[in-house]
Scaffold this active site. Structure first.
Site, PDB file in Angstrom:
ATOM      1  N   CYS A   1       0.812  -1.215   0.000  1.00 54.87           N
ATOM      2  CA  CYS A   1       0.000   0.000   0.000  1.00 54.87           C
ATOM      3  C   CYS A   1       0.850   1.271   0.000  1.00 54.87           C
ATOM      4  CB  CYS A   1      -0.952   0.002   1.194  1.00 54.87           C
ATOM      5  SG  CYS A   1      -0.157  -0.358   2.781  1.00 54.87           S
TER       6      CYS A   1
ATOM      7  N   HIS B   1      -2.949   6.466   4.588  1.00 55.49           N
ATOM      8  CA  HIS B   1      -1.512   6.601   4.813  1.00 55.49           C
ATOM      9  C   HIS B   1      -1.034   7.946   4.280  1.00 55.49           C
ATOM     10  CE1 HIS B   1      -1.532   2.584   6.094  1.00 55.49           C
ATOM     11  NE2 HIS B   1      -0.828   1.982   5.145  1.00 55.49           N
TER      12      HIS B   1
END
Length: 340
Positions: free
Chosen positions: A128, A242
């Site tokens: 990710c 994130h």
């Protein structure tokens, strides 16, 4: 239209894969949902229709053209080759196949042409943190050539799955009520009111596995082994999304304005770069979205050709489920499904 199987369909990423398939109106002639034995026999609803959850088995892949898989790496190592041998192309979200030289590691906005050589019948979905960074870096690399990247990540608790979210939610709730903070179960230490710079298994030379993924995957996806990457991966008390502080040194000159212009038209990127008006990427902006948000673009005067970027994306969607479905769409658009 392909016959599709979603493996790990009841997990956090599997649930989002189902949602993204519906949102993007991905066409199929048949679809099935596979999961661990504890979920087998239950049902789930997909686009208004109820389906049984089947156990993962070799027989379950008969007649399947496309597998979207989100399982632990150990399960993937066992079943992804079986599905591929049955004739499917497997889009695998685990870490099992990412660095296999015969398995393309794909972010469609960056290296979709890698799908033209799928030797093992498996396509790997990257980590990710790597995905959102390379989406932002690709147009800049094409223009000025990246020499070196220093990246510090601020990664959400959902990177640890549902247990990570449960950890953070329970801790925040206890703090808010003035109660004792419950013991952590998913993270290496308490996350609420804290920052964890060691929330992954340690690898070589003191780097965590997450940091080595960013180093190796970035080079493979960008197709340039000369790119130097120096990462520090950190877990922060955020539920979803994130964030990354990315410092880039280039081989050739590039200005802040040129970078903004390139990113403004780059696929998959939303440029949000007006700090004076409070317009900078935040995890709250990206939650539930499929784009990579980029802002705080500014010069790095410590090197001849340097820029600083702030990059934010939904780690469960673009960082996992959406990227996998985008790979499937590329395979379909290129006529690669149903040909093995």
């Amino acid at each position: 239209m392909p016959s599709v199987a979603v493996v790990g369909a009841t997990g956090a990423v599997g649930e989002l894969m189902r949602q993204v398939l519906i949102e993007r109106k991905f066409p199929f002639k048949r679809i099935k949902f596979l999961a661990s034995p504890k979920s087998a026999g239950k049902t789930l609803t997909f686009d208004g229709t109820t389906y049984p959850i089947e156990p993962i088995s070799a027989e379950a892949f008969d007649g399947v053209d496309l597998v979207l898989s989100s399982t632990p790496a150990s399960i993937s190592r066992e079943y992804s080759p079986i599905a591929a041998s049955a004739g499917a192309i497997v889009v695998d979200n685990s870490s099992a196949w990412r660095m296999d030289p015969d398995v393309p590691l794909v972010v469609p906005e960056v290296n979709a042409d890698a799908l033209l050589q799928i030797r093992k019948g498996i396509v790997a979905n990257p980590n990710c943190s790597t995905i959102q960074m390379v989406v932002a870096l690709k147009p800049l690399h094409d223009f000025a050539g990246i020499k070196r990247v220093i990246v510090s990540t601020y990664q959400a608790s959902s990177g640890k799955g549902a247990t990570g979210l449960n950890d953070l939610d329970a801790q925040i709730s206890a703090i808010g009520k003035g109660e004792p903070v419950p013991a952590h179960t998913a993270h290496v230490a308490r996350l609420a009111g804290n920052v964890l710079a060691h929330d992954w298994k340690l690898g070589e030379e003191g780097y965590t596995e997450e940091e080595w993924k960013m180093i190796k995957e970035t080079r493979k996806i960008m197709g340039d082994e000369t790119i130097q990457v120096s990462p520090t991966c950190v877990r922060v008390p955020v539920r979803i999304g994130h964030s990354e502080a990315v410092n880039v040194e280039f081989h050739r000159p590039i200005t802040v304005q040129q970078a903004r212009e390139l990113l403004a038209k780059a696929p998959g990127v939303v440029l949000l770069d007006n700090p004076a008006q409070g317009e900078v990427p935040q995890p709250l902006h990206c939650e539930g979205q499929d784009h990579t948000y980029v802002g705080r673009i500014r010069p790095d005067h410590s090197v001849p050709h340097g820029l600083n970027l702030w990059v934010v994306a939904d780690n469960l969607r673009k960082g996992a489920a959406t990227n996998a479905v985008q790979i499937a769409q590329e395979l379909l658009n290129r006529g690669l499904l149903g040909r093995r």
